[in-house]
Write an enzyme that holds these catalytic residues in place. Structure first.
Site, short mmCIF file in Angstrom:
data_model
loop_
_atom_site.label_atom_id
_atom_site.label_comp_id
_atom_site.label_asym_id
_atom_site.label_seq_id
_atom_site.Cartn_x
_atom_site.Cartn_y
_atom_site.Cartn_z
CG HIS A 263 -2.02 0.90 1.29
ND1 HIS A 263 -2.39 1.69 0.24
CD2 HIS A 263 -2.86 1.25 2.30
CE1 HIS A 263 -3.40 2.46 0.60
NE2 HIS A 263 -3.70 2.22 1.86
CG HIS A 302 -4.07 0.85 -8.16
ND1 HIS A 302 -5.40 0.82 -7.84
CD2 HIS A 302 -3.49 1.69 -7.27
CE1 HIS A 302 -5.61 1.62 -6.82
NE2 HIS A 302 -4.47 2.16 -6.45
CG ASP A 358 3.18 4.50 -3.84
OD1 ASP A 358 3.21 5.63 -3.35
OD2 ASP A 358 2.49 3.57 -3.42
#
Ligand code: ACO
Length: 424
Positions: A263, A302, A358
């Site tokens: 995460h 994702h 990210d």
């Protein structure tokens, strides 16, 4: 005609109404099976809506993200983080007067109780800042017992203000404790993001003023990270809240969930991966290793986006802004090559794996000289706005119940107790 799902078994035939593309899972209980009333099995809640929400909309196939109906591309760069926090909480963008009052209120509450300083100070020198953040946030409930009155609208509002206001202070102090520097107190002359940067980096200056390009890029990053509907940490916040918990206790759980490498911890993992690859000419070899199952391509893939994460596109632009000030991060070249090779590779194309938020954010944070352990903290600070909005929506939703999923029991049944001396 209303949509319905017809279910027929040997015993019953049922028409289950379909509302908003869902059936009520509890309606399935009317179908008997050999193992009891029919239920669904959904590890990871991949196809289960756990709430109704009017905060954030995502279309993962199309790569769309909207806060309260406003596309992320329009908010990032045009609205400040506090404007977006207001939007998430109250549903509308603030007017000039509303924004001024909101900023003033948040600024007033940025100081933390001095004992919080003691809590942070008590950690070992090498404690991960996420551990300190988690404890600092959860401890707030003890300083503000009114937070437990979750049925009182004013208590709810006030404690949300406090949490959004104090989060940067706790986060910055968690960092300063790691590097053994004095704690910098909030400064009234600075806005939310600049004050955070000052609490992190101020040294001998009377007032630390970041380069406006850095400050703008951080504001954009904060807006991009403010909310993301029912992700793992938001689900943790809502689950803890569903037992009747205050916003601090619930957000503390959110910080814990965000810490996970699958995460919010992924940006830290991306940097580690880029360093291990070492140079752009080793990208091909690394990708082959990923395809062989030796590693994951961190910052790719994702649960919801099966297209380019819209936030990743915006962050890529913010990189340029920051690198103008800091000089280009040498790992950027590896990241760009990695993205290019992966996007052209069938393995990633067939699984619809694209860069996520990210993939590039860690490069910016590193260029700003944050140590990797701080990356997830930099995610948690802006996400607090989303957690608060989701917490508020959850605790005021009359349809919500304490979250208590079912399980499929796979263990032994009714075994005879074996005395200790008779065990093999
Ligand atoms: N690298 C290589 N293969 C991958 C990756 C990846 N990053 N992500 C998924 N896959 C593959 C899986 O091996 C699987 O392949 P298979 O069908 O041959 O078994 C397939 O793609 C589906 O993957 P799942 O793990 O089932 O997808 P899920 O939706 O459960 O996982 C997740 C999503 C956790 C984000 C995953 O893509 C991942 O681990 N990515 C790397 C970590 C990361 O970047 N996390 C940040 C997410 S964004 C955020 O939280 C802010």
């Amino acid at each position: 005609m209303a949509e319905a799902l017809k279910i027929s078994t040997e015993q019953v035939t049922l028409d289950l109404p379909i509302t908003d593309g869902t059936i009520k899972a509890t309606d399935l209980k009317a179908v008997p099976t050999s193992a009891g009333p029919l239920a669904t099995y959904d590890p990871g809640l991949m196809n289960t809506a756990s709430c109704r929400s009017a905060i954030t909309y995502i279309d993962g196939d199309a790569g769309v993200l909207e806060y309260r109906g406003y596309p992320i591309e329009q908010l990032a760069g045009n609205a400040s983080h506090l404007e977006v926090a207001y939007l998430l909480l109250y549903g509308e963008l603030p007017t000039t007067e509303q924004l001024a009052a909101w900023e003033k209120e948040i600024n007033t509450h940025r100081f933390v109780h001095e004992n919080v300083r003691g809590i942070i100070q008590s950690f070992r020198y090498d404690a991960h800042p996420m551990g300190k953040l988690m404890s600092g946030v959860a401890s707030m409930q003890t300083f503000y017992p009114s937070a437990r009155r979750i049925d009182d609208p004013e208590a709810r509002r006030m404690n949300i203000v406090r949490l959004i206001a104090k989060m940067p202070t706790i986060a910055a102090w968690s960092y300063r404790q790691s590097i053994g520097r004095h704690y910098v107190y909030p400064n009234d002359e600075l806005g939310y993001v600049d004050n955070f940067l000052a609490m992190l980096f101020q040294s001998q200056q009377r007032v630390y003023r970041p380069d406006p390009r850095v400050s703008h890029a951080m504001e954009v990053l904060f807006v991009l990270h403010a909310d993301h509907e029912q992700n793992c940490s938001t689900n943790a916040v809502r689950a803890v809240a569903s037992a009747g918990n205050d916003v601090y206790t619930s957000a503390g759980a959110g910080v814990g969930a965000l810490f996970g490498p699958a995460h919010g911890g992924a940006n830290e993992a991306v940097l580690k991966m880029l360093r291990e690859i070492g140079s752009a000419d080793r990208v091909g070899e690394f990708i082959e290793g990923v395809k062989a199952g030796n590693a994951r391509l961190m910052g790719f893939g994702h649960r919801v986006y099966k297209n380019y994460d819209p936030r990743a596109k915006i962050i890529k632009k913010a990189c340029d802004e920051v690198f103008e000030v800091t000089g280009v991060n040498p790992l950027l070249q590896i990241a760009v090559e990695l993205e290019k090779v992966a996007l052209e590779d069938e393995y990633f194309a067939t699984r619809r794996l694209y860069p996520n938020v990210d993939f590039y954010s860690g490069l910016i944070y590193e260029a700003l000289r944050f140590p990797p352990e701080m990356f997830t903290v930099l995610f948690a600070v802006p996400r607090t706005a989303g957690w608060c909005a989701q917490w508020l929506e959850g605790v005021t939703d009359p349809e919500q119940k304490i979250m208590r999923p079912k399980q499929i029991y796979t263990g032994h049944r009714r075994r005879a107790f074996v005395p200790q001396d008779a065990r093999a």
